[in-house]
Design a protein around this motif. Sequence first.
Motif, PDB file in Angstrom:
ATOM      1  N   ALA A 123       1.010  -1.226   0.105  1.00  0.00           N
ATOM      2  CA  ALA A 123      -0.405  -0.178   0.125  1.00  0.00           C
ATOM      3  C   ALA A 123       1.112   1.311  -0.288  1.00  0.00           C
ATOM      4  O   ALA A 123       0.524   2.221  -0.431  1.00  0.00           O
ATOM      5  CB  ALA A 123      -0.944   0.159   1.068  1.00  0.00           C
ATOM      6  N   ALA A 124       1.643   1.570   0.910  1.00  0.00           N
ATOM      7  CA  ALA A 124       2.711   2.581   0.959  1.00  0.00           C
ATOM      8  C   ALA A 124       3.702   2.969  -0.407  1.00  0.00           C
ATOM      9  O   ALA A 124       3.675   4.352  -0.441  1.00  0.00           O
ATOM     10  CB  ALA A 124       3.916   2.165   1.794  1.00  0.00           C
ATOM     11  N   PHE A 125       3.757   2.261  -1.219  1.00  0.00           N
ATOM     12  CA  PHE A 125       5.036   1.540  -2.232  1.00  0.00           C
ATOM     13  C   PHE A 125       3.215   2.462  -2.990  1.00  0.00           C
ATOM     14  O   PHE A 125       4.485   2.620  -4.316  1.00  0.00           O
ATOM     15  CB  PHE A 125       6.096   0.724  -2.708  1.00  0.00           C
ATOM     16  CG  PHE A 125       7.113   0.207  -1.884  1.00  0.00           C
ATOM     17  CD1 PHE A 125       7.784   1.627  -2.085  1.00  0.00           C
ATOM     18  CD2 PHE A 125       6.814  -0.823  -1.377  1.00  0.00           C
ATOM     19  CE1 PHE A 125       9.368   0.444  -1.966  1.00  0.00           C
ATOM     20  CE2 PHE A 125       8.411  -0.762  -0.900  1.00  0.00           C
ATOM     21  CZ  PHE A 125       9.995  -0.076  -0.964  1.00  0.00           C
ATOM     22  N   THR A 126       2.922   1.742  -2.981  1.00  0.00           N
ATOM     23  CA  THR A 126       1.495   2.075  -4.277  1.00  0.00           C
ATOM     24  C   THR A 126       1.225   3.288  -4.066  1.00  0.00           C
ATOM     25  O   THR A 126       1.442   4.136  -5.298  1.00  0.00           O
ATOM     26  CB  THR A 126       0.355   1.033  -4.421  1.00  0.00           C
ATOM     27  OG1 THR A 126       0.613  -0.527  -4.702  1.00  0.00           O
ATOM     28  CG2 THR A 126      -0.605   1.390  -5.186  1.00  0.00           C
ATOM     29  N   LEU A 127       0.905   4.069  -3.089  1.00  0.00           N
ATOM     30  CA  LEU A 127       0.361   5.267  -2.708  1.00  0.00           C
ATOM     31  C   LEU A 127       1.949   6.180  -3.295  1.00  0.00           C
ATOM     32  O   LEU A 127       1.607   6.766  -4.239  1.00  0.00           O
ATOM     33  CB  LEU A 127       0.343   5.760  -1.693  1.00  0.00           C
ATOM     34  CG  LEU A 127      -0.028   6.953  -1.001  1.00  0.00           C
ATOM     35  CD1 LEU A 127      -1.322   7.697  -2.062  1.00  0.00           C
ATOM     36  CD2 LEU A 127      -0.817   7.222   0.421  1.00  0.00           C
ATOM     37  N   LEU A 128       3.329   5.614  -2.931  1.00  0.00           N
ATOM     38  CA  LEU A 128       4.716   6.477  -3.776  1.00  0.00           C
ATOM     39  C   LEU A 128       3.984   6.538  -5.166  1.00  0.00           C
ATOM     40  O   LEU A 128       4.855   7.933  -5.518  1.00  0.00           O
ATOM     41  CB  LEU A 128       5.612   5.829  -2.880  1.00  0.00           C
ATOM     42  CG  LEU A 128       6.523   6.414  -1.987  1.00  0.00           C
ATOM     43  CD1 LEU A 128       6.867   5.077  -1.520  1.00  0.00           C
ATOM     44  CD2 LEU A 128       6.839   7.804  -1.541  1.00  0.00           C
ATOM     45  N   GLY A 129       3.787   5.495  -5.950  1.00  0.00           N
ATOM     46  CA  GLY A 129       4.240   5.232  -6.896  1.00  0.00           C
ATOM     47  C   GLY A 129       3.210   6.830  -8.002  1.00  0.00           C
ATOM     48  O   GLY A 129       3.135   7.335  -8.706  1.00  0.00           O
ATOM     49  N   ARG A 130       1.592   6.428  -6.683  1.00  0.00           N
ATOM     50  CA  ARG A 130       0.710   7.054  -7.423  1.00  0.00           C
ATOM     51  C   ARG A 130       1.268   8.197  -7.402  1.00  0.00           C
ATOM     52  O   ARG A 130       0.351  10.031  -7.982  1.00  0.00           O
ATOM     53  CB  ARG A 130      -0.452   6.825  -6.602  1.00  0.00           C
ATOM     54  CG  ARG A 130      -1.064   5.581  -7.075  1.00  0.00           C
ATOM     55  CD  ARG A 130      -2.069   5.458  -6.416  1.00  0.00           C
ATOM     56  NE  ARG A 130      -3.126   6.288  -6.463  1.00  0.00           N
ATOM     57  CZ  ARG A 130      -4.589   6.503  -5.767  1.00  0.00           C
ATOM     58  NH1 ARG A 130      -4.193   5.843  -4.371  1.00  0.00           N
ATOM     59  NH2 ARG A 130      -4.878   7.754  -5.726  1.00  0.00           N
ATOM     60  N   ILE A 131       1.888   9.245  -6.561  1.00  0.00           N
ATOM     61  CA  ILE A 131       2.469  10.354  -6.141  1.00  0.00           C
ATOM     62  C   ILE A 131       3.021  11.130  -7.160  1.00  0.00           C
ATOM     63  O   ILE A 131       3.105  11.949  -7.883  1.00  0.00           O
ATOM     64  CB  ILE A 131       2.660  10.709  -4.512  1.00  0.00           C
ATOM     65  CG1 ILE A 131       1.869  10.332  -3.904  1.00  0.00           C
ATOM     66  CG2 ILE A 131       3.866  12.171  -4.083  1.00  0.00           C
ATOM     67  CD1 ILE A 131       2.253  10.758  -1.802  1.00  0.00           C
TER      68      ILE A 131
END
Length: 133
Positions: A123-131
């Motif tokens: 979830a953290a890596f996915t959100l980082l990618g989205r940002i």
Amino acid sequence: MLARAPDDIDAAALAGEIELAKKAPDKALAAWKQVVAGRGAKKSARALFGLARAQVLAGDTAGAAASARAAIEASPQHIGARTVLAAELWQSPEHEAEAVGELKKVTEDPPIRGAASDAELVAAFTLLGRIHL
């Protein structure tokens, strides 16, 4: 459930989780506020994280960020609270760097990363990618 045990914090937390799953923001907020109030002056990361998630569901970005910050203060290694905080901060472009910083704590800071489950890291890596898109 709450009507039969109005002073039972665990029953209120369970009710809060049920209302979150049902996508019922008003009932989720009421239940999690009851849990937070039931803890009194003692801050509970579980209660504050639940409240933050209910505030997200209700569209209260500022409240969700404040509750997530309070959960992190109560439990500095709380991964879910850091992810909620980052997601809410990201809603304002001027807070993007702070959002990335919170997620990097999850993905790079050894004591915090060590407390994360695989799903929380994803979830953290996915959100980082989205940002970063």
